[in-house]
Scaffold this motif. Structure first.
Motif, PDB file in Angstrom:
ATOM      1  N   VAL A  84      -9.325   0.646  -2.408  1.00  0.00           N
ATOM      2  CA  VAL A  84      -8.329   0.544  -3.246  1.00  0.00           C
ATOM      3  C   VAL A  84      -7.151   1.793  -2.789  1.00  0.00           C
ATOM      4  O   VAL A  84      -7.293   3.045  -3.210  1.00  0.00           O
ATOM      5  CB  VAL A  84      -8.665   0.624  -4.487  1.00  0.00           C
ATOM      6  N   GLN A  85      -5.958   1.373  -2.347  1.00  0.00           N
ATOM      7  CA  GLN A  85      -5.125   2.389  -1.624  1.00  0.00           C
ATOM      8  C   GLN A  85      -3.525   2.139  -1.999  1.00  0.00           C
ATOM      9  O   GLN A  85      -3.199   0.922  -2.173  1.00  0.00           O
ATOM     10  CB  GLN A  85      -5.284   2.355  -0.072  1.00  0.00           C
ATOM     11  N   CYS A 108      -0.121  -0.517  -4.541  1.00  0.00           N
ATOM     12  CA  CYS A 108      -1.404  -0.771  -4.382  1.00  0.00           C
ATOM     13  C   CYS A 108      -1.983  -1.839  -3.678  1.00  0.00           C
ATOM     14  O   CYS A 108      -1.401  -2.852  -4.004  1.00  0.00           O
ATOM     15  CB  CYS A 108      -2.368  -0.498  -5.754  1.00  0.00           C
ATOM     16  N   ALA A 145      -2.852   3.735  -7.273  1.00  0.00           N
ATOM     17  CA  ALA A 145      -4.231   3.407  -7.237  1.00  0.00           C
ATOM     18  C   ALA A 145      -4.938   4.020  -8.595  1.00  0.00           C
ATOM     19  O   ALA A 145      -5.571   2.986  -9.236  1.00  0.00           O
ATOM     20  CB  ALA A 145      -4.816   3.964  -5.960  1.00  0.00           C
ATOM     21  N   VAL A 191       0.913  -0.962  -0.077  1.00  0.00           N
ATOM     22  CA  VAL A 191       0.015   0.027  -0.149  1.00  0.00           C
ATOM     23  C   VAL A 191       0.848   1.221   0.039  1.00  0.00           C
ATOM     24  O   VAL A 191       0.735   2.140  -0.676  1.00  0.00           O
ATOM     25  CB  VAL A 191      -0.899   0.036   1.153  1.00  0.00           C
ATOM     26  N   ARG A 238     -12.497   9.497  -3.522  1.00  0.00           N
ATOM     27  CA  ARG A 238     -11.179   9.776  -3.133  1.00  0.00           C
ATOM     28  C   ARG A 238     -11.005   9.968  -1.747  1.00  0.00           C
ATOM     29  O   ARG A 238     -10.544  10.940  -1.512  1.00  0.00           O
ATOM     30  CB  ARG A 238     -10.485  10.769  -4.197  1.00  0.00           C
ATOM     31  N   GLY A 264      -5.932   6.890  -3.229  1.00  0.00           N
ATOM     32  CA  GLY A 264      -6.666   5.988  -3.443  1.00  0.00           C
ATOM     33  C   GLY A 264      -8.058   6.139  -3.377  1.00  0.00           C
ATOM     34  O   GLY A 264      -8.584   7.197  -3.365  1.00  0.00           O
TER      35      GLY A 264
END
Length: 370
Positions: A155-156, A53, A160, A49, A194, A202
């Motif tokens: 989704v980070q 991602c 991303a 992360v 976002r 992300g």
């Protein structure tokens, strides 16, 4: 008796079978069976992360939909930030207080053209709903708990946008930080926000629960997104100094004590808890939440006793070994006069007092959020 047992059974998110298939370690969390980590381990997920991602299943979170002529006024009354200043398509962070001015929950507020959405912590979902409905009074609103209808995938990571863009016709570069759009990702309709809880860039994707497995599979099929569990989510948010309800904040502390005064808009008009906060501000805030580091190779766990000038000062609220920084970090409440960077205090780590030093969060300074 059978009905009682059924009520106590842990819930599962729509992605439970996907987690099992990936070999996730499943643990009870906030009334759900949730993945705490996958076979690669928390450190690898954390690193993915920070550098690339990852995707988290946070479908356990609660979503309340508020509609009606007084929707903005009502949500403004039961939260501390100024909802009236939100534009359509914008989201903000806020707190829900009781009359004592202490925190019932922290939340996100989304403003759509025809409704508002409050996103609350799973463990507080039923409590929060009952709490805010007590203040419905003459407000012309309808409040619906739609938590079970939604799945939420976070989704980070710094890559991303680049990875997600080929899966959607929505121009992700046009969604600013803490704004959202309604669109499709991998053919699944929902809200593309976002936002996140990691400090990295992300998106959080709110989609119909039934469509979540299809979206999850499409994300993993990119070959560039690492599944991440609650363990990495906790280390990532703590490196950023982000509050966790039940640890750093709860119904014994006010937002002013928790360094969340920026979420409190006293000038906006009356809201639940305002009088108590004004009184606390006038009397002087007695304690503050601080970030700290520990030089020794000792990990300050939640609940370890804290001492300042030899006197008890509560307990460690959050603590871990930072995967990115390689040092122990945490949070605790200290008397307000001591809550300044450089102040030293002690933590009782399994019977041994170790020195800790107050630092200003975030602990990790190079996150990619915009």
């Amino acid at each position: 008796m059978a009905d009682v047992v059924a009520e106590q059974a842990l819930k599962r998110t729509p992605l439970h079978e996907q987690h099992r298939a990936l070999g996730a370690k499943i643990v009870p969390f906030a009334g759900y069976e949730m993945p705490v980590q996958y076979p690669g381990g928390i450190t690898a997920e954390h690193k993915a992360v920070r550098e690339g991602c990852g995707v988290f299943d946070v479908s356990h979170m609660g979503e309340f939909i508020v509609t009606g002529p007084d929707a903005v006024a009502f949500v403004n009354h039961v939260t501390t930030n100024d909802v009236a200043k939100l534009a359509v398509g914008q989201v903000h962070y806020s707190t829900i207080l009781n009359e004592r001015g202490t925190i019932e929950d922290d939340c996100l507020v989304y403003r759509m053209a025809d409704r508002l959405m409050l996103v609350v912590n799973a463990s507080n979902r039923e409590k929060d709903l009952a709490h805010i409905l007590r203040y419905k009074g003459d407000f012309d609103v309808t409040v619906e708990d739609r938590s079970d209808d939604y799945a939420l995938l976070a989704v980070q990571g710094p890559k991303a946008e680049e990875i997600l863009q080929p899966l959607t016709a929505t121009d992700l570069s046009q969604i600013a930080y803490y704004w959202f759009a309604e669109g499709e990702v991998a053919g699944v309709s929902g809200i593309i926000s976002r936002t996140g809880y990691t400090g990295e860039d992300g998106f959080e994707l709110y989609v119909p629960a039934a469509d979540a497995p299809r979206l999850w599979d499409a994300l993993l099929a990119t070959g560039r997104i690492t599944p991440a569990g609650l363990g990495a989510r906790d280390t990532l948010r703590l490196e950023m100094g982000m509050a966790l309800y039940g640890n750093d904040i709860d119904d014994t502390v006010t937002p002013l004590e928790a360094n969340l005064g920026w979420l409190v808009k006293l000038a906006k008009g009356d809201f639940v808890g305002k009088a108590a906060l004004e009184a606390e501000k006038a009397a002087g805030i007695p304690r503050r939440l601080v970030g700290f580091t520990v030089a020794e190779r000792a990990i300050p766990r939640h609940g370890y006793p804290v001492f300042h000038d030899g006197q008890p000062s509560g307990a460690v609220r959050s603590g871990t070994m930072s995967p990115t920084l390689g040092t122990s970090i945490g949070t605790a409440y200290l008397p307000a006069a001591a809550a300044t960077p450089g102040t030293t205090f002690e933590i009782d780590v399994r019977g041994k007092r170790v020195a800790a030093t107050v630092v200003k969060p975030p602990f990790y300074k190079d996150a990619s959020h915009k």
